[in-house]
Design a protein around this motif. Structure first.
Motif, short mmCIF file in Angstrom:
data_model
loop_
_atom_site.label_atom_id
_atom_site.label_comp_id
_atom_site.label_asym_id
_atom_site.label_seq_id
_atom_site.Cartn_x
_atom_site.Cartn_y
_atom_site.Cartn_z
N PRO A 39 7.78 14.51 -6.70
CA PRO A 39 6.19 13.88 -6.43
C PRO A 39 5.70 13.15 -7.18
O PRO A 39 6.17 13.27 -9.18
CB PRO A 39 5.25 15.33 -6.46
CG PRO A 39 5.92 16.27 -7.49
CD PRO A 39 7.80 15.76 -6.92
N ARG A 40 4.75 12.41 -7.46
CA ARG A 40 4.47 11.08 -8.27
C ARG A 40 2.79 11.93 -8.31
O ARG A 40 2.47 11.99 -7.78
CB ARG A 40 4.16 9.34 -7.57
CG ARG A 40 5.98 9.95 -7.69
CD ARG A 40 6.24 8.28 -7.26
NE ARG A 40 7.18 7.88 -7.04
CZ ARG A 40 8.10 6.39 -7.15
NH1 ARG A 40 7.09 5.57 -6.68
NH2 ARG A 40 9.41 6.17 -6.55
N ASP A 41 1.95 11.20 -9.57
CA ASP A 41 0.59 11.60 -9.59
C ASP A 41 0.57 10.37 -8.94
O ASP A 41 0.52 9.21 -9.01
CB ASP A 41 0.71 11.78 -11.57
CG ASP A 41 1.28 12.80 -12.15
OD1 ASP A 41 1.20 13.14 -11.63
OD2 ASP A 41 1.71 11.93 -13.01
N LEU A 42 -1.72 11.01 -8.92
CA LEU A 42 -1.71 9.95 -7.68
C LEU A 42 -2.74 9.09 -9.55
O LEU A 42 -2.93 9.88 -9.76
CB LEU A 42 -3.35 10.42 -7.36
CG LEU A 42 -3.03 11.96 -6.36
CD1 LEU A 42 -3.85 12.58 -5.53
CD2 LEU A 42 -2.12 10.43 -5.41
N LEU A 71 4.09 2.01 -10.55
CA LEU A 71 4.11 3.17 -10.31
C LEU A 71 2.92 2.67 -8.72
O LEU A 71 1.61 2.91 -10.21
CB LEU A 71 3.47 3.88 -11.60
CG LEU A 71 4.08 3.97 -12.12
CD1 LEU A 71 3.60 4.55 -14.09
CD2 LEU A 71 5.99 4.99 -11.56
N TYR A 72 2.47 2.75 -7.74
CA TYR A 72 2.12 2.71 -7.28
C TYR A 72 0.20 3.66 -6.74
O TYR A 72 0.69 4.64 -7.19
CB TYR A 72 2.18 2.07 -5.57
CG TYR A 72 3.92 1.20 -5.93
CD1 TYR A 72 3.16 0.44 -5.27
CD2 TYR A 72 4.89 2.07 -5.15
CE1 TYR A 72 4.85 -0.77 -5.40
CE2 TYR A 72 6.28 1.11 -5.27
CZ TYR A 72 5.52 -0.48 -5.49
OH TYR A 72 7.18 -1.18 -5.31
N ARG A 73 -0.95 2.55 -7.07
CA ARG A 73 -1.89 3.00 -6.52
C ARG A 73 -1.56 4.30 -5.52
O ARG A 73 -1.20 3.97 -4.11
CB ARG A 73 -2.77 2.11 -6.34
CG ARG A 73 -4.30 2.84 -5.13
CD ARG A 73 -4.88 1.76 -5.89
NE ARG A 73 -5.18 0.91 -4.43
CZ ARG A 73 -5.55 -0.02 -3.87
NH1 ARG A 73 -6.47 -0.18 -4.13
NH2 ARG A 73 -5.42 -0.53 -2.41
N SER A 116 0.93 -1.17 -0.36
CA SER A 116 -0.02 0.09 -0.28
C SER A 116 0.61 1.06 0.01
O SER A 116 1.88 1.27 1.38
CB SER A 116 -0.92 0.13 1.07
OG SER A 116 -1.26 0.75 1.80
N ALA A 117 0.53 2.37 -0.64
CA ALA A 117 1.25 3.11 -0.68
C ALA A 117 0.31 4.35 -0.79
O ALA A 117 0.60 5.58 -1.05
CB ALA A 117 1.80 3.80 -2.21
#
Length: 87
Positions: A62-65, A78-80, A17-18
């Motif tokens: 930062p990563r996209d949601l 690319l984690y949820r 889980s991210a």
């Protein structure tokens, strides 16, 4: 970790889980994750961070949601990380 078979994005979501746990459901876990597993700020927000090289975060933040985990072009997951709209 090396696996004999390629793991699918759905299986990843079952194991990893991210997301920050819901404080109403599990306050203790929420507090632990919030205290120990929140990354940043880095990149343009903090160029002095150890992960910054040439003005960019080497950890890809930062990563996209994302509504669900996907496998990127380099097969790195690319984690949820769901937005409020995605639940």
């Amino acid at each position: 970790m090396w696996m004999m078979e390629k793991i699918t994005p759905n299986r990843i979501d079952e194991i990893i889980s991210a997301e920050i746990p819901d404080i109403e459901i599990n306050k203790d876990l929420h507090d632990i994750v919030s205290k120990n597993k929140i990354y940043g700020p880095c990149g343009s927000l903090n160029n002095n961070s150890l992960c910054v090289s040439d003005g960019k975060c080497t950890k890809r933040y930062p990563r996209d949601l994302l509504a669900k985990t996907i496998t990127g072009n380099d097969e790195y997951p690319l984690y949820r990380g769901r937005s409020t709209e995605d639940g």
